[in-house]
Structures are given as structure tokens and as C-alpha cells.
Design a protein around this motif. Sequence first.
Motif, PDB file in Angstrom:
ATOM      1  N   UNK A  76       1.280  -1.599   0.448  1.00 17.01           N
ATOM      2  CA  UNK A  76      -0.002   0.203   0.235  1.00 17.01           C
ATOM      3  C   UNK A  76       0.363   1.355   0.240  1.00 17.01           C
ATOM      4  N   UNK A  77       0.070   2.257  -0.445  1.00 17.67           N
ATOM      5  CA  UNK A  77       1.496   3.547  -0.782  1.00 17.67           C
ATOM      6  C   UNK A  77       1.193   4.445   0.481  1.00 17.67           C
ATOM      7  N   UNK A  78       2.493   5.318   1.347  1.00 21.01           N
ATOM      8  CA  UNK A  78       1.821   6.262   2.403  1.00 21.01           C
ATOM      9  C   UNK A  78       0.804   6.826   1.266  1.00 21.01           C
ATOM     10  N   UNK A  79      -0.256   7.568   3.078  1.00 21.63           N
ATOM     11  CA  UNK A  79      -0.704   7.902   2.752  1.00 21.63           C
ATOM     12  C   UNK A  79      -0.931   9.782   3.314  1.00 21.63           C
ATOM     13  N   UNK A  80      -1.209  10.573   3.263  1.00 17.54           N
ATOM     14  CA  UNK A  80      -1.302  12.190   3.882  1.00 17.54           C
ATOM     15  C   UNK A  80      -0.516  11.372   5.625  1.00 17.54           C
ATOM     16  N   UNK A  81      -1.064  11.177   5.920  1.00 21.52           N
ATOM     17  CA  UNK A  81      -1.247  11.101   7.460  1.00 21.52           C
ATOM     18  C   UNK A  81      -0.234  10.401   7.536  1.00 21.52           C
ATOM     19  N   UNK A  82       0.781   9.555   7.132  1.00 23.30           N
ATOM     20  CA  UNK A  82       1.809   8.627   6.773  1.00 23.30           C
ATOM     21  C   UNK A  82       3.096  10.075   6.962  1.00 23.30           C
ATOM     22  N   UNK A  83       2.715  10.050   5.474  1.00 17.37           N
ATOM     23  CA  UNK A  83       3.816  11.150   5.600  1.00 17.37           C
ATOM     24  C   UNK A  83       3.920  12.406   7.085  1.00 17.37           C
ATOM     25  N   UNK A  84       2.501  13.213   6.608  1.00 12.36           N
ATOM     26  CA  UNK A  84       2.315  14.323   7.941  1.00 12.36           C
ATOM     27  C   UNK A  84       2.981  14.058   8.820  1.00 12.36           C
ATOM     28  N   UNK A  85       2.875  12.816   9.924  1.00  5.37           N
ATOM     29  CA  UNK A  85       3.070  12.567  10.901  1.00  5.37           C
ATOM     30  C   UNK A  85       4.255  12.307  10.781  1.00  5.37           C
ATOM     31  N   UNK A  86       4.730  11.794   9.976  1.00  6.25           N
ATOM     32  CA  UNK A  86       6.569  11.734  10.219  1.00  6.25           C
ATOM     33  C   UNK A  86       7.012  12.615  10.083  1.00  6.25           C
ATOM     34  N   UNK A  87       6.492  13.473   9.335  1.00  8.20           N
ATOM     35  CA  UNK A  87       7.730  14.866   9.426  1.00  8.20           C
ATOM     36  C   UNK A  87       7.800  15.219  10.869  1.00  8.20           C
ATOM     37  N   UNK A  88       6.345  14.982  11.099  1.00 11.75           N
ATOM     38  CA  UNK A  88       5.993  16.023  12.799  1.00 11.75           C
ATOM     39  C   UNK A  88       7.259  15.039  13.842  1.00 11.75           C
ATOM     40  N   UNK A  89       7.044  13.947  12.923  1.00 11.78           N
ATOM     41  CA  UNK A  89       7.903  12.759  14.281  1.00 11.78           C
ATOM     42  C   UNK A  89       8.966  13.560  14.386  1.00 11.78           C
ATOM     43  N   UNK A  90       9.852  13.857  13.084  1.00 10.57           N
ATOM     44  CA  UNK A  90      11.361  13.821  12.613  1.00 10.57           C
ATOM     45  C   UNK A  90      11.327  15.498  13.289  1.00 10.57           C
ATOM     46  N   UNK A  91      10.267  16.439  13.147  1.00 12.62           N
ATOM     47  CA  UNK A  91      10.217  17.631  13.889  1.00 12.62           C
ATOM     48  C   UNK A  91      10.778  17.978  15.428  1.00 12.62           C
ATOM     49  N   UNK A  92       9.547  17.365  15.733  1.00 12.43           N
ATOM     50  CA  UNK A  92       8.847  17.331  17.163  1.00 12.43           C
ATOM     51  C   UNK A  92      10.413  16.650  18.338  1.00 12.43           C
ATOM     52  N   UNK A  93       9.863  15.458  18.276  1.00 13.88           N
ATOM     53  CA  UNK A  93      11.184  14.586  19.077  1.00 13.88           C
ATOM     54  C   UNK A  93      12.156  14.673  19.077  1.00 13.88           C
ATOM     55  N   UNK A  94      13.435  14.944  18.818  1.00 15.87           N
ATOM     56  CA  UNK A  94      14.267  14.941  18.515  1.00 15.87           C
ATOM     57  C   UNK A  94      14.770  15.834  19.530  1.00 15.87           C
TER      58      UNK A  94
END
Length: 115
Positions: A76-94
Motif C-alpha cells: 500500500x502507498x503512504x497516505x497523507x497521514x503517514x507522511x505528515x505524522x513522520x514529518x512531525x515525528x522527525x521535527x518534534x521528537x528530537x
Amino acid sequence: MKSWIFVAGLFVTCAAAAQVGPSSLTYRDSDPFLFCHDGQDIKKNPDRCWWPLPPFTGGTAWMNAPYCEPVDPYGIPWDSDDTASLAQYEEVCPVAITSGEWQGAGDGSTSPTQH
């Protein structure tokens, strides 16, 4: 006199911008502990294409789901939630200095409400 007002306005604007930091978290009811620990809510997105790895693996490590592209070219392809949540993970969690464990009852997803 007008230059003083301009300088004061510039100072207030810069101070406000410095306090904003990472963009606001839009997943898991804006709970960074739960989001950085578990990623997206599996009940809201059962086919999520990524999830965080334990903090001992270092940094913001995450794993692609084996049933999603590109690991499975027919997946299955990545949906917009997958892409947006990963971007937020990489920005917020560090931003967290260290990653601790949940100290309350349960696993943290029910305090103060289910999220």
C-alpha cells in the motif's frame, strides 16, 4: 520616536517567533510523549506505514511497515497521514533531551482521556 516603535515591534515579533519552536503536534491529541513513543494511534490508522523504534536505537529512528511501499513494491502507498505524522515525528521528537518511561497507570494513552 517612530524608529523606537519600529525597534520595539521588531523585538516583540522576534521574541514571539523564538518561543514557537517546532510546529504544533496534530496527532495523539498533541501529546508528544505518547506520539514519540508510539507514533500514530493504531485504532485511528490501523494500516500506518511507519512506527517509532525504541529510543536506545538512537535519534529519531523509525521503521517502515513491511506491507507498505517501498519495502513491498506491491504494497500500500503512504497516505497523507503517514507522511505528515513522520514529518512531525522527525521535527518534534528530537527536541526531547531524554526519553523516559510512563510513570502513571496504564500505558499513557488513557490519561487524562483516551487518545
